[in-house]
Motif scaffolding. Structure first.
Motif, PDB file in Angstrom:
ATOM      1  N   VAL B 164       0.673  -1.154   0.034  1.00  0.00           N
ATOM      2  CA  VAL B 164       0.059   0.061   0.180  1.00  0.00           C
ATOM      3  C   VAL B 164       0.854   1.401   0.062  1.00  0.00           C
ATOM      4  O   VAL B 164       2.013   1.389   0.515  1.00  0.00           O
ATOM      5  N   SER B 167      -0.573   5.347  -4.480  1.00  0.00           N
ATOM      6  CA  SER B 167      -1.126   4.813  -5.739  1.00  0.00           C
ATOM      7  C   SER B 167      -1.229   6.067  -6.539  1.00  0.00           C
ATOM      8  O   SER B 167      -1.483   6.026  -8.029  1.00  0.00           O
ATOM      9  N   ARG B 171      -1.132   4.064  -9.999  1.00  0.00           N
ATOM     10  CA  ARG B 171      -1.650   2.805 -10.027  1.00  0.00           C
ATOM     11  C   ARG B 171      -3.158   2.915  -9.759  1.00  0.00           C
ATOM     12  O   ARG B 171      -3.793   2.050  -9.883  1.00  0.00           O
ATOM     13  N   HIS B 172      -3.508   4.090  -9.165  1.00  0.00           N
ATOM     14  CA  HIS B 172      -4.960   4.240  -8.722  1.00  0.00           C
ATOM     15  C   HIS B 172      -5.863   4.217  -9.848  1.00  0.00           C
ATOM     16  O   HIS B 172      -7.066   3.829  -9.782  1.00  0.00           O
ATOM     17  N   PRO B 175      -5.823  -0.167 -10.769  1.00  0.00           N
ATOM     18  CA  PRO B 175      -5.503  -1.153  -9.620  1.00  0.00           C
ATOM     19  C   PRO B 175      -5.890  -2.675 -10.047  1.00  0.00           C
ATOM     20  O   PRO B 175      -6.591  -3.001 -11.122  1.00  0.00           O
ATOM     21  N   HIS B 226       4.443  -0.179  -0.611  1.00  0.00           N
ATOM     22  CA  HIS B 226       4.460  -0.178  -2.021  1.00  0.00           C
ATOM     23  C   HIS B 226       5.692   0.697  -2.146  1.00  0.00           C
ATOM     24  O   HIS B 226       5.898   1.483  -1.775  1.00  0.00           O
ATOM     25  N   ALA B 244       1.995   4.766   3.222  1.00  0.00           N
ATOM     26  CA  ALA B 244       1.332   3.484   3.229  1.00  0.00           C
ATOM     27  C   ALA B 244       0.128   3.724   4.136  1.00  0.00           C
ATOM     28  O   ALA B 244      -1.022   3.139   4.107  1.00  0.00           O
ATOM     29  N   ASP B 250      -5.744   2.364  -2.888  1.00  0.00           N
ATOM     30  CA  ASP B 250      -4.798   1.210  -3.026  1.00  0.00           C
ATOM     31  C   ASP B 250      -5.794  -0.009  -3.619  1.00  0.00           C
ATOM     32  O   ASP B 250      -5.098  -0.764  -4.410  1.00  0.00           O
ATOM     33  N   GLU B 252      -6.677  -2.593  -2.106  1.00  0.00           N
ATOM     34  CA  GLU B 252      -6.467  -3.951  -1.662  1.00  0.00           C
ATOM     35  C   GLU B 252      -7.284  -4.390  -0.671  1.00  0.00           C
ATOM     36  O   GLU B 252      -8.025  -3.553  -0.347  1.00  0.00           O
TER      37      GLU B 252
END
Lengths: 304, 304
Positions: B164, B167, B171-172, B175, B226, B244, B250, B252
């Motif tokens: 985490v 992002s 990455r966001h 995902p 991450h 994080a 994230d 997750e």
């Protein structure tokens, strides 16, 4: 504002047996439908589908909330389905967001109570834009018994509920979705094709015909013209019939069934008016008789 | 543009057995779920959830479309459910509406194919506002087996998938919703509580704790940070751990289960990393050990 508003909303939403876990988790847990699941989604946006600064007299943002539910309830009714639960997404202008959300939800909750729909979840954002409301409505029908646009048959009688035209005078904010009627008809006769009138009687008739690969011979004199169309015609100079033919947002149903079933329906006590306006013919398109000739009619309405 | 775009879309959408009648009628007809129905809805708006003018390098509006599906897939995964069908509502700026819709749908269809989700219906409008996408996603779980926020139990091990923080570097938009992992875990162990990380690890941990009426003792050193959080920390001056702890999006999963099940999971081959970061204790809130003392931690993240 989202967390505090959701807490308020959880208090306001009645529990209904169809939703096991509602607002407040990652997703809602909903009891499975009897038969098939019916799902639709429709959004309304300030400036396009209503004008918050120019609402008709005696109307408020609660009516806008009501409308966001009602237009989806009308789609569910047009499938012959029973509505059960809704997910509501609000996009709110940053100024007065909480007040606007509260007013809009008054109408949403009123429609939910009236039609026994559970608010199962949703999303709320503020942004640099106009008020927009998206409702996803879920319902159910018996297996393989949904009324489809493509299921009208040659020789079918074509019926319309209520009366059409002039909804812009205010009725478009508080339509009467024909949910109850749809269930009465499902229990009594075999409806073939169906569509709700959102973009105009003639345009939606044309869509029904196109999807079913047939045409319709209309008995123009029987088309039920709403009083609003008459009032509006005095302002616009167009005829009441023109308004009935092409105005949108009536949220009435167009239904087809064999003539014997139609005759039965026309004799039944029902929660709203229902009128036969024509019959399905093999020649595609919309037609009327003039003397012995068939004359083609041009569909008009709101093209998105 | 709506009618012509819908015609294009009908051609692009694969038929899947779960949807009997898709785009083009008043509503979709969907096969009933096995077990209970799971439904969620989430919207993303230009300027709030992404910035179309400032997308990270190598990203496009297709990524935005992908994100609109992925955030909902993550919610479905957090319920331990299998996604089946989606309804997609686009609100499009009037300029370049068709081009934007096409680009966005590339990502939506990619996610749909990847996760075997049928696009069952939707709505499209143009308006005076920023691009906004609302997805309603439907799925199913076995009866009474949804993973809820309120079902974490005292003594449970707390696990988190992936890693985490950071992002926002890109990455966001892409995902990895943990849909496959959720099904593997459902088949192997008994997950108690679950939530996906949308607003920040600590904030979503706190929500899980609050819903379940328990607290968590974290082993801070085990929190999987991450690489993006490390890269981002060089720009922000905040520590990788702070990112994080509090960065959002994230997507997750945080999962709780008894320690024996957790030990089993930690030994299993899985499609993604999974890490135990703590255990559920009776004292509410987030805590860590410092020597022999428990020290309270403050949840941080994105408050809507």
């Amino acid at each position: 504002m989202e967390q505090s508003f959701l807490a308020y909303l959880r208090g306001r939403c009645r529990s209904l047996p169809q939703v096991s876990v509602g607002i407040g988790d990652d997703a809602a847990v909903i009891e499975p439908p009897t038969g098939q699941l019916i799902a639709c989604t429709d959004q309304i946006i300030d400036g396009t589908d209503f004008r918050s600064q120019q609402l008709a007299p005696d109307h408020s943002l609660a009516d806008v909330g009501y409308k966001s539910m009602a237009i989806n309830l009308s789609d569910i009714a047009a499938m012959g389905a029973v509505p059960t639960s809704a997910l509501v997404t609000l996009s709110l202008p940053k100024t007065n967001a909480t007040r606007i959300a509260g007013e809009v939800y008054e109408g949403i909750l009123q429609a939910a109570e009236e039609f026994q729909v559970a608010i199962a979840g949703g999303d709320i954002s503020t942004y640099e834009g106009p008020l927009a409301i998206t409702v996803t409505l879920l319902g159910h029908v018996p297996p393989n018994a949904a009324w489809l646009r493509r299921s009208a048959e040659l020789g079918d009688a074509v019926l319309v509920t209520g009366a059409v035209g002039g909804s812009i005078l205010g009725r478009h904010l508080r339509p009467n979705p024909r949910v109850e009627l749809a269930q009465i008809l499902r229990d009594s006769v075999n409806v073939h094709g169906a569509i709700d009138i959102s973009d105009g009687l003639s345009l939606d008739l044309d869509r029904l015909c196109a999807a079913s690969g047939v045409g319709i011979e209309l008995n123009i004199a029987t088309i039920p013209i709403h009083d609003d169309a008459i009032v509006l015609s005095e302002k616009t100079g167009r005829t009441p019939f023109e308004h009935a033919w092409s105005d949108g947002e009536d949220f009435e149903l167009i239904l087809t069934m064999n003539q014997a079933d139609a005759d039965k329906v026309l004799e039944m006590p029902l929660p709203c008016e229902i009128t036969q306006i024509g019959k399905m013919i093999s020649r595609t398109g919309l037609w009327k008789h003039e003397g012995t000739k068939l004359v083609r009619l041009s569909p008009q309405g709101y093209i998105h």
